[in-house]
Design a protein around this motif. Structure first.
Motif, PDB file in Angstrom:
ATOM      1  N   ARG A 165       0.834  -1.206   0.000  1.00  0.00           N
ATOM      2  CA  ARG A 165       0.000   0.000   0.000  1.00  0.00           C
ATOM      3  C   ARG A 165       0.873   1.262   0.000  1.00  0.00           C
ATOM      4  NH1 ARG A 165      -3.799  -3.182   3.013  1.00  0.00           N
ATOM      5  NH2 ARG A 165      -2.662  -2.805   4.950  1.00  0.00           N
ATOM      6  N   ARG A 197      -5.583  -7.838  -8.608  1.00  0.00           N
ATOM      7  CA  ARG A 197      -5.900  -7.165  -7.346  1.00  0.00           C
ATOM      8  C   ARG A 197      -5.133  -5.867  -7.200  1.00  0.00           C
ATOM      9  NH1 ARG A 197      -3.646  -6.883  -2.458  1.00  0.00           N
ATOM     10  NH2 ARG A 197      -1.989  -8.334  -3.036  1.00  0.00           N
ATOM     11  N   GLU A 198      -3.840  -5.903  -7.523  1.00  0.00           N
ATOM     12  CA  GLU A 198      -3.023  -4.698  -7.393  1.00  0.00           C
ATOM     13  C   GLU A 198      -3.465  -3.619  -8.390  1.00  0.00           C
ATOM     14  OE1 GLU A 198      -0.714  -8.199  -5.936  1.00  0.00           O
ATOM     15  OE2 GLU A 198      -1.794  -7.736  -7.784  1.00  0.00           O
ATOM     16  N   GLU A 241      -6.595  -1.864  -7.017  1.00  0.00           N
ATOM     17  CA  GLU A 241      -6.305  -0.909  -5.951  1.00  0.00           C
ATOM     18  C   GLU A 241      -5.638   0.348  -6.513  1.00  0.00           C
ATOM     19  OE1 GLU A 241      -4.215  -0.855  -1.506  1.00  0.00           O
ATOM     20  OE2 GLU A 241      -4.540  -2.751  -2.568  1.00  0.00           O
ATOM     21  N   ASP A 284      -8.291   2.483  -8.342  1.00  0.00           N
ATOM     22  CA  ASP A 284      -9.142   3.254  -7.426  1.00  0.00           C
ATOM     23  C   ASP A 284      -8.434   4.520  -6.952  1.00  0.00           C
ATOM     24  OD1 ASP A 284     -11.254   1.480  -7.561  1.00  0.00           O
ATOM     25  OD2 ASP A 284     -10.613   0.301  -5.835  1.00  0.00           O
ATOM     26  N   ARG A 285      -7.147   4.372  -6.629  1.00  0.00           N
ATOM     27  CA  ARG A 285      -6.397   5.540  -6.148  1.00  0.00           C
ATOM     28  C   ARG A 285      -6.235   6.594  -7.254  1.00  0.00           C
ATOM     29  NH1 ARG A 285      -3.008   5.066  -1.505  1.00  0.00           N
ATOM     30  NH2 ARG A 285      -3.387   3.122  -0.361  1.00  0.00           N
TER      31      ARG A 285
END
Length: 444
Positions: free
Chosen positions: A317, A350-351, A354, A357-358
């Motif tokens: 993250r 998955r990465e 994420e 979204d950011r």
């Protein structure tokens, strides 16, 4: 289909089986049969030479013919002039037993005496498994309930298979209880008794019959102490202690409401126990723990793995947050769109999600984001679009479909978010360029 028999063989009386009480018998070899070249029929022959595959027919045999869920016996047929290995035994619809054999020494002659000898160790192993199926049936009815009626079985020297009626998987605890039930019966060494009676007398005595099975007027009832009492024509032990050990290998569903258990007994169960013990020993050696400490050691390792995974996620993250800040500088203004096209070589689905979204949160309602990643040698695509971009004709599904087309894959999704995959990682750059052209066309 089955090859036709010669008329003289078909006219014989059904072969008499005397193998319940003996494994060896000298009888007259009535026929030697050989298969025609086209496989359409068996023909009678006076003799068979070494190397020939044949079928032997006699009036009486100690060989059990496959039936009732039990495999046929194997063994040898011997005359003064030669020897044949019997590799299987079957019974025709007319009740004639066919001993499938291969001459291994000299020659055999029809019409002469022949000594038929059943392989004793294999017969005993089969009997162990057959008697064990009766105990297994009793265990299932005792532990799972009376509804667990038999729906099929098969026993051979190697293992047993038992199908039964039951809804849902059998739990680990229930399987261990079933195994313990059978092994306790083995330790108690109950006598195995066989009685001949009419079907009506058998049912009146409480004997369990297989649903849908057809029985003769006179039937054999096999009892294992007071635990089990079933109609059965197969071969059995004289006491349950001869099973030695019972081990369940697997339990699974094979049809709606039908479960199957596979298990082993005797030497093969001991082999399985030895392999399990060797596995435990190797685990202890690798984990540097005694047998009684293994579960604590495994639990501690699982806790450590979970902790490391949490730490890794936090690091990912933090790395992703840094990547977002770094890549935001690569934002491209295409008309009113705030676009970002990028490949992450080490990112999976998955990465990418994420990261997407950011990026969308940072770029806002005019965001058009297309990201490529790689997972196990394949391309992973993610496209996202903000509300304003969607109102101006951008659809994430259209973008990933084009990317997937170029890289040899497929996918799709909603206007605001879509995912796809591809096989050709060498064309990722080409796909990103094509998607940029689509966005430029929408901006015009």
């Amino acid at each position: 289909g089955r090859a036709a028999l010669p008329d003289p063989v078909r006219q014989l009386e059904p072969t008499r089986f005397d193998g319940y009480d003996r494994l060896d018998d000298e009888v007259r070899l009535r026929f030697i049969l050989k298969m025609r070249a086209d496989g359409s029929a068996l023909v009678a022959a006076d003799q068979a030479a070494e190397g020939e595959s044949i079928y032997l027919v006699s009036d009486t045999t100690p060989f059990y013919a496959q039936g009732g869920g039990q495999t046929g016996d194997t063994g040898v047929a011997r005359q003064d002039t030669g020897l044949a290995e019997i590799i299987s035994t079957e019974r025709t619809g007319d009740g004639i037993v066919l001993h499938q054999a291969k001459v291994t020494e000299g020659s055999l002659r029809a019409g002469e005496p022949v000594r038929l000898s059943v392989a004793a160790r294999e017969r005993q192993a089969t009997a162990r498994n057959h008697t064990a199926t009766h105990l297994l049936h009793a265990a299932l009815r005792s532990i799972l309930g009376e509804h667990t009626t038999q729906r099929g079985s098969f026993v051979s020297p190697e293992r047993l298979r038992f199908d039964f009626q039951h809804d849902g998987p059998v739990s680990h605890e229930q399987l261990r209880a079933i195994e313990s039930f059978v092994n306790q019966a083995v330790l108690d060494d109950h006598p195995v008794k066989v009685e001949l009676m009419t079907v009506e007398e058998a049912r009146a005595s409480g004997a369990v019959a297989l649903f849908g099975e057809k029985y003769d007027a006179s039937v054999r009832v096999v009892s294992c102490g007071l635990l089990s009492r079933e109609l059965c024509g197969g071969t059995h032990l004289t006491s349950t202690g001869e099973i030695a050990l019972f081990r369940i290998l697997s339990e699974a569903g094979i049809a709606s409401g039908i479960r199957r258990i596979e298990a082993v007994t005797g030497a093969r169960a001991l082999d399985q126990a030895a392999r399990d013990a060797e596995t435990v020993y190797e685990l202890g050696r690798h984990l540097r723990a005694a047998r009684e400490e293994l579960m604590d050691k495994v639990t501690a390792l699982e806790d450590r793995v979970r902790s490391l995974r949490d730490e890794l996620k936090e690091l990912e993250r933090e790395k992703l947050a840094g990547s977002v800040e770094d890549l935001s500088a690569k934002e491209q203004r295409i008309g009113t769109f705030r676009a970002l096209f990028h490949e992450f070589p080490a990112y999976g689905a998955r990465e990418l999600r994420e990261a997407g979204d950011r990026f969308r949160d940072k770029l806002g309602e005019e965001a058009v984001i297309v990201l490529a990643g790689r997972a196990e040698g394949k391309v992973v695509w993610l496209a996202m679009a903000g509300r304003g971009a969607i109102e101006r004709g951008i659809k994430a599904g259209d973008l990933v479909r084009e990317a997937a087309r170029i890289t040899g894959g497929g996918g799709g999704g909603r206007p605001d978010m879509a995912q796809a995959g591809g096989h050709d990682v060498s064309r990722v750059g080409e796909a990103l360029a094509a998607i940029r052209q689509l966005v430029e066309s929408a901006a015009e």
